[in-house]
Design an enzyme around this catalytic site. Sequence first.
Site, mmCIF file in Angstrom:
data_model
loop_
_atom_site.group_PDB
_atom_site.id
_atom_site.type_symbol
_atom_site.label_atom_id
_atom_site.label_comp_id
_atom_site.label_asym_id
_atom_site.label_seq_id
_atom_site.Cartn_x
_atom_site.Cartn_y
_atom_site.Cartn_z
ATOM 1 N N ARG A 50 22.177 -17.555 -18.131
ATOM 2 C CA ARG A 50 21.016 -17.320 -18.977
ATOM 3 C C ARG A 50 19.835 -18.177 -18.562
ATOM 4 O O ARG A 50 19.019 -18.573 -19.373
ATOM 5 C CB ARG A 50 21.338 -17.612 -20.459
ATOM 6 C CG ARG A 50 22.470 -16.798 -20.990
ATOM 7 C CD ARG A 50 21.979 -15.430 -21.397
ATOM 8 N NE ARG A 50 23.106 -14.572 -21.698
ATOM 9 C CZ ARG A 50 23.660 -14.488 -22.891
ATOM 10 N NH1 ARG A 50 23.207 -15.182 -23.882
ATOM 11 N NH2 ARG A 50 24.669 -13.685 -23.077
ATOM 12 N N ARG A 101 15.582 -16.825 -22.939
ATOM 13 C CA ARG A 101 14.444 -16.902 -23.851
ATOM 14 C C ARG A 101 13.790 -18.264 -23.984
ATOM 15 O O ARG A 101 12.795 -18.405 -24.661
ATOM 16 C CB ARG A 101 14.890 -16.411 -25.231
ATOM 17 C CG ARG A 101 15.117 -14.928 -25.233
ATOM 18 C CD ARG A 101 15.967 -14.526 -26.383
ATOM 19 N NE ARG A 101 17.342 -14.980 -26.185
ATOM 20 C CZ ARG A 101 18.350 -14.630 -26.963
ATOM 21 N NH1 ARG A 101 18.135 -13.867 -27.996
ATOM 22 N NH2 ARG A 101 19.568 -15.056 -26.717
ATOM 23 N N ARG A 154 9.121 -10.069 -21.398
ATOM 24 C CA ARG A 154 10.028 -9.321 -22.276
ATOM 25 C C ARG A 154 9.225 -8.512 -23.295
ATOM 26 O O ARG A 154 9.550 -7.374 -23.600
ATOM 27 C CB ARG A 154 10.936 -10.332 -22.952
ATOM 28 C CG ARG A 154 11.710 -9.886 -24.114
ATOM 29 C CD ARG A 154 13.010 -9.251 -23.683
ATOM 30 N NE ARG A 154 13.946 -9.257 -24.780
ATOM 31 C CZ ARG A 154 13.802 -8.530 -25.871
ATOM 32 N NH1 ARG A 154 12.790 -7.706 -25.977
ATOM 33 N NH2 ARG A 154 14.690 -8.617 -26.842
ATOM 34 N N ASP A 179 22.675 -7.553 -17.557
ATOM 35 C CA ASP A 179 23.607 -7.962 -18.606
ATOM 36 C C ASP A 179 24.981 -7.382 -18.314
ATOM 37 O O ASP A 179 25.084 -6.326 -17.687
ATOM 38 C CB ASP A 179 23.133 -7.504 -19.983
ATOM 39 C CG ASP A 179 23.868 -8.259 -21.071
ATOM 40 O OD1 ASP A 179 23.469 -9.390 -21.391
ATOM 41 O OD2 ASP A 179 24.899 -7.746 -21.560
ATOM 42 N N TYR A 188 34.054 -6.143 -25.967
ATOM 43 C CA TYR A 188 32.828 -5.572 -26.559
ATOM 44 C C TYR A 188 32.982 -4.076 -26.805
ATOM 45 O O TYR A 188 32.457 -3.531 -27.780
ATOM 46 C CB TYR A 188 31.611 -5.835 -25.657
ATOM 47 C CG TYR A 188 31.102 -7.261 -25.747
ATOM 48 C CD1 TYR A 188 30.236 -7.647 -26.769
ATOM 49 C CD2 TYR A 188 31.498 -8.225 -24.836
ATOM 50 C CE1 TYR A 188 29.778 -8.957 -26.862
ATOM 51 C CE2 TYR A 188 31.046 -9.536 -24.917
ATOM 52 C CZ TYR A 188 30.194 -9.892 -25.937
ATOM 53 O OH TYR A 188 29.750 -11.191 -26.039
HETATM 54 O O1 CP3 Z 1 20.200 -15.942 -16.972
HETATM 55 C C1 CP3 Z 1 20.069 -14.738 -17.097
HETATM 56 O O2 CP3 Z 1 19.263 -14.214 -17.869
HETATM 57 C C2 CP3 Z 1 20.943 -13.929 -16.180
HETATM 58 C C3 CP3 Z 1 21.297 -12.638 -16.687
HETATM 59 C C4 CP3 Z 1 22.347 -12.575 -17.784
HETATM 60 C C5 CP3 Z 1 22.108 -12.144 -19.120
HETATM 61 N N1 CP3 Z 1 23.299 -11.996 -19.732
HETATM 62 C C6 CP3 Z 1 20.786 -11.873 -19.705
HETATM 63 C C7 CP3 Z 1 20.636 -11.781 -21.170
HETATM 64 C C8 CP3 Z 1 23.718 -12.777 -17.664
HETATM 65 C C9 CP3 Z 1 24.486 -13.336 -16.473
HETATM 66 C C10 CP3 Z 1 24.311 -12.379 -18.910
HETATM 67 C C11 CP3 Z 1 25.759 -12.365 -19.131
HETATM 68 C C12 CP3 Z 1 26.301 -12.007 -20.441
HETATM 69 N N2 CP3 Z 1 25.823 -11.107 -21.353
HETATM 70 C C13 CP3 Z 1 27.522 -12.504 -20.914
HETATM 71 C C14 CP3 Z 1 28.436 -13.435 -20.159
HETATM 72 C C15 CP3 Z 1 27.960 -14.843 -20.167
HETATM 73 C C16 CP3 Z 1 27.986 -15.480 -21.529
HETATM 74 O O3 CP3 Z 1 26.892 -15.745 -22.063
HETATM 75 O O4 CP3 Z 1 29.085 -15.756 -22.021
HETATM 76 C C17 CP3 Z 1 27.731 -11.929 -22.189
HETATM 77 C C18 CP3 Z 1 28.906 -12.188 -23.098
HETATM 78 C C19 CP3 Z 1 26.652 -11.036 -22.451
HETATM 79 C C20 CP3 Z 1 26.475 -10.143 -23.631
HETATM 80 C C21 CP3 Z 1 25.212 -10.423 -24.361
HETATM 81 N N3 CP3 Z 1 23.942 -10.263 -23.827
HETATM 82 C C22 CP3 Z 1 25.056 -10.847 -25.698
HETATM 83 C C23 CP3 Z 1 26.204 -11.151 -26.630
HETATM 84 C C24 CP3 Z 1 23.661 -10.954 -25.954
HETATM 85 C C25 CP3 Z 1 22.951 -11.224 -27.266
HETATM 86 C C26 CP3 Z 1 23.174 -12.575 -27.829
HETATM 87 C C27 CP3 Z 1 22.578 -13.678 -27.009
HETATM 88 O O5 CP3 Z 1 23.222 -14.729 -26.860
HETATM 89 O O6 CP3 Z 1 21.438 -13.554 -26.551
HETATM 90 C C28 CP3 Z 1 22.999 -10.620 -24.755
HETATM 91 C C29 CP3 Z 1 21.526 -10.599 -24.555
HETATM 92 C C30 CP3 Z 1 20.948 -11.211 -23.327
HETATM 93 N N4 CP3 Z 1 21.472 -11.142 -22.068
HETATM 94 C C31 CP3 Z 1 19.712 -11.917 -23.263
HETATM 95 C C32 CP3 Z 1 19.510 -12.262 -21.908
HETATM 96 C C33 CP3 Z 1 18.317 -12.965 -21.315
HETATM 97 C C34 CP3 Z 1 18.773 -12.147 -24.433
HETATM 98 C C35 CP3 Z 1 18.117 -10.849 -24.750
HETATM 99 C C36 CP3 Z 1 16.678 -10.950 -25.182
HETATM 100 O O7 CP3 Z 1 15.782 -11.200 -24.365
HETATM 101 O O8 CP3 Z 1 16.453 -10.734 -26.381
#
Ligand code: CP3
Length: 323
Positions: free
Chosen positions: A2, A6, A15, A52, A128
């Site tokens: 991540r 954000r 975004r 994602d 999921y």
């Molecule tokens: O650093 C990065 O942004 C790299 C890209 C990346 C994202 N998600 C972007 C993202 C990566 C490698 C992920 C992996 C991901 N996504 C995982 C595995 C890693 C971990 O965190 O355990 C999982 C479980 C997800 C599923 C997911 N995506 C959830 C549960 C959520 C919402 C809750 C949260 O914590 O934000 C996301 C959204 C998400 N994925 C965001 C980003 C930048 C935020 C979305 C936004 O901009 O509103």
Amino acid sequence: MRQAGRYLPEYRALRQRAGSFLELCYSPQLARDVTLQPLARFDLDAAILFSDILVVPHAMGLELTFIENEGPRLETVSSIADVERLDDSGRNEKFDCVASTVRLVAADIAEGKTLIGFCGAPWTVASYMIEGGSSDREMAKSVALASPEWFEALMAKLVKVSVSYLLQQIHAGAQVVQIFDSWAGELPVASRERWVTQPIAEMVAGVRDVFPGFPVIVFARGVAAGHADVALETGANCVSIEQGVRLDDVVSVLPDTVAVQGNLDPAILLGSRADLIAEVNRICSSVPMKRHIFNLGHGIGQTTDPEAVSLLIQEIRRHDGHV
Ligand code: CP3
């Protein structure tokens, strides 16, 4: 993890322009920009593809939305008929968009910097697909433990489509791939080999059938004392380790051909400079540098001050050359 998330104002601005999170994931030019944002701001060695893990079930045909301030909402799977409907061909527009993003980043990333591709591991993605979103995962766990035929079929399809997805990222220019099993620690240890390490091992083998020796990082979050087994059972070149685990213990039982990354508690970035320096020292003195990728134990907190990240990197760089 991540890193493009954000906490960066430039991410939030982009975004907002894109509209929804998924639109950002599927807009190659914008996703390219987000992928490269952390490299523009910080002295990092690598960028992780912006996408994602839920792109995979979306590409298999399930409906997906991200609800603002809440998280993902995914259409669920609960029978063999549901699993049979899933497209595991690996040929779809969503993967094409991600491959285009990778090509754009690979063309523009600075010399000497590494582009990391990724996908979710079968168990985490399946959880999921069973739960329909972020939850306590009780339902997914009971399905995995009962292991009905449809769950086995789902896991097999996820292995196949995930290999195809990673191969498309590698063909497009990803130089390393990371497999995220964020919920690995939620399964009982007795089920870990069957539903965590075995499916990941099949993925690693599938990638290396086409790209022999390709570097793979595996993050089986929450397995605590189990990271060495994860490395041995999956064939990973590097294991990522959550916070709260004694890094020394993991490193001492791993073969010296395996590298480690992770372990810094993201909350340290919210605290004092002295605590941060102490943690960097602890981590860097636990791992020989040639086997170490410095990283956090999980995703960076949303309220983290980017200045704390700059300070962290500056402290890590003081250890350049440590043995
Ligand atoms: O650093 C990065 O942004 C790299 C890209 C990346 C994202 N998600 C972007 C993202 C990566 C490698 C992920 C992996 C991901 N996504 C995982 C595995 C890693 C971990 O965190 O355990 C999982 C479980 C997800 C599923 C997911 N995506 C959830 C549960 C959520 C919402 C809750 C949260 O914590 O934000 C996301 C959204 C998400 N994925 C965001 C980003 C930048 C935020 C979305 C936004 O901009 O509103």
